[in-house]
Design a protein around this motif. Sequence first.
Motif, PDB file in Angstrom:
ATOM      1  N   THR A 274     -86.109  68.393 -20.599  1.00 42.66           N
ATOM      2  CA  THR A 274     -87.120  67.192 -20.668  1.00 42.66           C
ATOM      3  C   THR A 274     -86.873  66.883 -22.191  1.00 42.66           C
ATOM      4  OG1 THR A 274     -88.578  68.339 -19.059  1.00 42.66           O
ATOM      5  CG2 THR A 274     -89.618  66.697 -20.741  1.00 42.66           C
ATOM      6  N   GLU A 275     -86.755  65.394 -22.114  1.00 44.08           N
ATOM      7  CA  GLU A 275     -86.861  64.797 -23.528  1.00 44.08           C
ATOM      8  C   GLU A 275     -87.885  65.076 -24.450  1.00 44.08           C
ATOM      9  OE1 GLU A 275     -86.667  60.563 -25.392  1.00 44.08           O
ATOM     10  OE2 GLU A 275     -85.113  60.784 -23.966  1.00 44.08           O
ATOM     11  N   LEU A 276     -88.197  65.721 -25.710  1.00 45.80           N
ATOM     12  CA  LEU A 276     -89.086  65.750 -26.425  1.00 45.80           C
ATOM     13  C   LEU A 276     -89.168  64.878 -27.666  1.00 45.80           C
ATOM     14  CD1 LEU A 276     -88.971  69.743 -26.893  1.00 45.80           C
ATOM     15  CD2 LEU A 276     -90.191  68.231 -25.200  1.00 45.80           C
ATOM     16  N   ALA A 277     -88.208  64.397 -27.918  1.00 47.00           N
ATOM     17  CA  ALA A 277     -88.040  63.378 -29.056  1.00 47.00           C
ATOM     18  C   ALA A 277     -86.706  62.647 -29.083  1.00 47.00           C
ATOM     19  CB  ALA A 277     -88.377  63.796 -30.367  1.00 47.00           C
ATOM     20  N   ARG A 278     -86.655  61.551 -29.620  1.00 49.72           N
ATOM     21  CA  ARG A 278     -85.301  60.773 -29.804  1.00 49.72           C
ATOM     22  C   ARG A 278     -85.016  59.798 -30.979  1.00 49.72           C
ATOM     23  NH1 ARG A 278     -83.149  56.773 -25.631  1.00 49.72           N
ATOM     24  NH2 ARG A 278     -83.563  58.116 -24.111  1.00 49.72           N
ATOM     25  N   ALA A 279     -83.969  59.794 -31.572  1.00 52.29           N
ATOM     26  CA  ALA A 279     -83.662  58.910 -32.661  1.00 52.29           C
ATOM     27  C   ALA A 279     -82.485  57.935 -32.566  1.00 52.29           C
ATOM     28  CB  ALA A 279     -83.782  59.711 -34.007  1.00 52.29           C
ATOM     29  N   GLU A 280     -82.576  56.847 -33.037  1.00 58.40           N
ATOM     30  CA  GLU A 280     -81.236  56.113 -32.854  1.00 58.40           C
ATOM     31  C   GLU A 280     -80.948  55.515 -33.940  1.00 58.40           C
ATOM     32  OE1 GLU A 280     -81.795  53.271 -29.655  1.00 58.40           O
ATOM     33  OE2 GLU A 280     -81.646  54.834 -27.941  1.00 58.40           O
ATOM     34  N   ARG A 281     -79.711  55.389 -34.574  1.00 53.56           N
ATOM     35  CA  ARG A 281     -79.310  55.026 -35.582  1.00 53.56           C
ATOM     36  C   ARG A 281     -78.057  53.985 -35.305  1.00 53.56           C
ATOM     37  NH1 ARG A 281     -83.096  57.360 -37.043  1.00 53.56           N
ATOM     38  NH2 ARG A 281     -83.127  58.703 -38.926  1.00 53.56           N
ATOM     39  N   PRO A 282     -78.110  52.733 -35.729  1.00 52.37           N
ATOM     40  CA  PRO A 282     -77.240  51.623 -35.173  1.00 52.37           C
ATOM     41  C   PRO A 282     -76.272  51.740 -36.310  1.00 52.37           C
ATOM     42  CG  PRO A 282     -78.922  50.581 -36.796  1.00 52.37           C
ATOM     43  CD  PRO A 282     -79.417  51.934 -36.451  1.00 52.37           C
ATOM     44  N   LEU A 283     -74.874  51.430 -35.728  1.00 52.25           N
ATOM     45  CA  LEU A 283     -73.765  51.360 -36.389  1.00 52.25           C
ATOM     46  C   LEU A 283     -73.325  49.923 -36.360  1.00 52.25           C
ATOM     47  CD1 LEU A 283     -71.488  54.313 -34.296  1.00 52.25           C
ATOM     48  CD2 LEU A 283     -72.441  54.389 -36.897  1.00 52.25           C
ATOM     49  N   THR A 284     -73.406  49.206 -37.494  1.00 48.59           N
ATOM     50  CA  THR A 284     -73.147  48.121 -37.828  1.00 48.59           C
ATOM     51  C   THR A 284     -71.692  47.635 -38.088  1.00 48.59           C
ATOM     52  OG1 THR A 284     -73.235  48.121 -40.261  1.00 48.59           O
ATOM     53  CG2 THR A 284     -75.333  47.915 -38.981  1.00 48.59           C
ATOM     54  N   PRO A 285     -71.409  46.496 -37.642  1.00 46.76           N
ATOM     55  CA  PRO A 285     -69.789  46.038 -37.969  1.00 46.76           C
ATOM     56  C   PRO A 285     -69.384  46.554 -39.400  1.00 46.76           C
ATOM     57  CG  PRO A 285     -70.962  44.199 -36.798  1.00 46.76           C
ATOM     58  CD  PRO A 285     -72.025  45.298 -37.305  1.00 46.76           C
ATOM     59  N   ARG A 286     -70.434  46.333 -40.440  1.00 49.02           N
ATOM     60  CA  ARG A 286     -69.863  46.733 -41.461  1.00 49.02           C
ATOM     61  C   ARG A 286     -69.498  48.235 -41.919  1.00 49.02           C
ATOM     62  NH1 ARG A 286     -72.889  48.607 -45.822  1.00 49.02           N
ATOM     63  NH2 ARG A 286     -74.732  48.071 -44.686  1.00 49.02           N
ATOM     64  N   ASP A 287     -70.447  49.214 -41.328  1.00 48.93           N
ATOM     65  CA  ASP A 287     -70.230  50.533 -41.279  1.00 48.93           C
ATOM     66  C   ASP A 287     -69.147  51.028 -40.428  1.00 48.93           C
ATOM     67  OD1 ASP A 287     -72.437  50.760 -43.011  1.00 48.93           O
ATOM     68  OD2 ASP A 287     -73.676  50.978 -41.536  1.00 48.93           O
ATOM     69  N   GLY A 288     -68.792  50.378 -39.419  1.00 51.60           N
ATOM     70  CA  GLY A 288     -67.949  50.779 -38.548  1.00 51.60           C
ATOM     71  C   GLY A 288     -68.170  52.363 -38.066  1.00 51.60           C
ATOM     72  N   TYR A 289     -66.912  52.975 -37.977  1.00 54.44           N
ATOM     73  CA  TYR A 289     -66.874  54.233 -37.611  1.00 54.44           C
ATOM     74  C   TYR A 289     -66.585  55.067 -38.943  1.00 54.44           C
ATOM     75  CZ  TYR A 289     -67.447  54.129 -32.515  1.00 54.44           C
ATOM     76  OH  TYR A 289     -67.952  53.853 -31.374  1.00 54.44           O
ATOM     77  N   ALA A 290     -67.140  54.508 -39.994  1.00 52.69           N
ATOM     78  CA  ALA A 290     -66.976  55.445 -41.247  1.00 52.69           C
ATOM     79  C   ALA A 290     -67.492  56.872 -41.261  1.00 52.69           C
ATOM     80  CB  ALA A 290     -67.819  54.831 -42.426  1.00 52.69           C
ATOM     81  N   VAL A 291     -66.612  57.876 -41.487  1.00 58.22           N
ATOM     82  CA  VAL A 291     -66.783  59.216 -40.940  1.00 58.22           C
ATOM     83  C   VAL A 291     -68.280  59.539 -41.569  1.00 58.22           C
ATOM     84  CG1 VAL A 291     -66.248  61.487 -41.426  1.00 58.22           C
ATOM     85  CG2 VAL A 291     -64.698  59.873 -40.696  1.00 58.22           C
ATOM     86  N   ASP A 292     -68.432  59.232 -42.941  1.00 58.48           N
ATOM     87  CA  ASP A 292     -69.785  59.657 -43.746  1.00 58.48           C
ATOM     88  C   ASP A 292     -70.982  59.127 -43.266  1.00 58.48           C
ATOM     89  OD1 ASP A 292     -68.285  61.224 -45.467  1.00 58.48           O
ATOM     90  OD2 ASP A 292     -68.023  59.533 -47.096  1.00 58.48           O
ATOM     91  N   VAL A 293     -70.920  57.679 -42.722  1.00 54.68           N
ATOM     92  CA  VAL A 293     -71.883  56.974 -41.991  1.00 54.68           C
ATOM     93  C   VAL A 293     -72.446  57.764 -40.997  1.00 54.68           C
ATOM     94  CG1 VAL A 293     -72.658  54.886 -40.956  1.00 54.68           C
ATOM     95  CG2 VAL A 293     -71.473  54.978 -43.069  1.00 54.68           C
TER      96      VAL A 293
END
Length: 428
Positions: A105-124
Amino acid sequence: MAGRNGRTVHDLRRENRAALLQQLYFDGPLSRYELGPATGLSSGSVSNVMAELVAEGLVEEAGSVESDGGRPRTLLRIAPDSGLLIGVDVGENLVRVELFDLVLTELARAERPLTPRDGYAVDVVVDHIRDGIAEVLAAAGADPGRLLGAGVGVPGIVARDPEHGAVVHGQTIGWRAVPLERMLRERSQLPDTVPYFIDNGAKTLGQAEMWFGAGRGAASAVVVLFGSGVGACVVTEEGAQGRAVEWGHLTVRVRGRRCRCGALGCLEAYAGAQALVERWREAGGEPSGDEEGALTELLDAAYGDRAAPHERARAAAVLDETAEYLGAGLSDLVNLFQPERILIGGWAGLRLGPRFLDAVRRHVGAYALDYPVGRVGVAMGRLGPDAVTVGAATLPLAAFFARGGRRAEPARAQELAGWRRALVARRN
């Protein structure tokens, strides 16, 4: 003391606990009387183990049912608040983190966008996961020490390294031997008792659909993750946990379109959402916005009533060709693995599937061998866009069951073998 087959009393106890916990999890509430035949355990073993599990708070009473002429039978179920799980989906456009109780059962959620500028930068990405975990724990007021584990679904191939743990080889996103588990362990500040379980996103999607969705009850299946690219999880009768396969990089046209991985003619270069939008643009379409918005525009152009006839025909032709590529690609999976079911998921698959699923089925039938294709059903997944996150949370849950409901030992660095220590010393 070990028996002739090498199993100890401790092993047997763990297996009995695992069998009872899984039976209650998937088919509960059940009475002790029902658990015996369902698991093949004796009534004495059921009583002893269930007494342990109730005392530990893993199992609780859930009412009673009448019996034939005797006292009512007490029903038992998994206690939802006896543990916490985290699921993470490193997707194309965002990192989604969800906190679940033991029955998901979901208790909480968080979403962080990946912008084109950030892409898949590992640190991000690592920072998004770290911050998302902290956010959901704070939102639910949860003690991190109650976590049974954190599962993470990622693009690419996940290898295991004795020094770094899970290492991700994500060629299409520019990740080469990224020691993701080590980086998360260093930055997330979770207790050492909380293990990480990192695997391909198609694997986590597949496990979710097999446990709770359209794959439940099937002995074998292929679950397709259709997003910017395409991947698949293959579940066979011999390997019930399933394994991710890089299906999107199957060559479908020699010297064809260049794929994100750098090779020519991959299925992903024709059937992935990114390639689909690009092919529509090349055909004269005018997509705008991000990839998801462009795909919506393509569907509106093909099936809506606002586009001009020539625009509708152009968009429909691109989708028809995509359906054929997908059908041909799925036929290879049918011929190779002969699954009972093929299930289509992922954000793009969920959006496109209802529109062209019938066409995909026709093309699978045209390209696959008669016998295996006559035994397979092609359908949509049932769990929606959160399936990868839910599936990621099942990774620590499955390990918890395999340990018989025992918590993991604190993470310790694994000592390198002598030959590896000598090699490292020589390099330094």
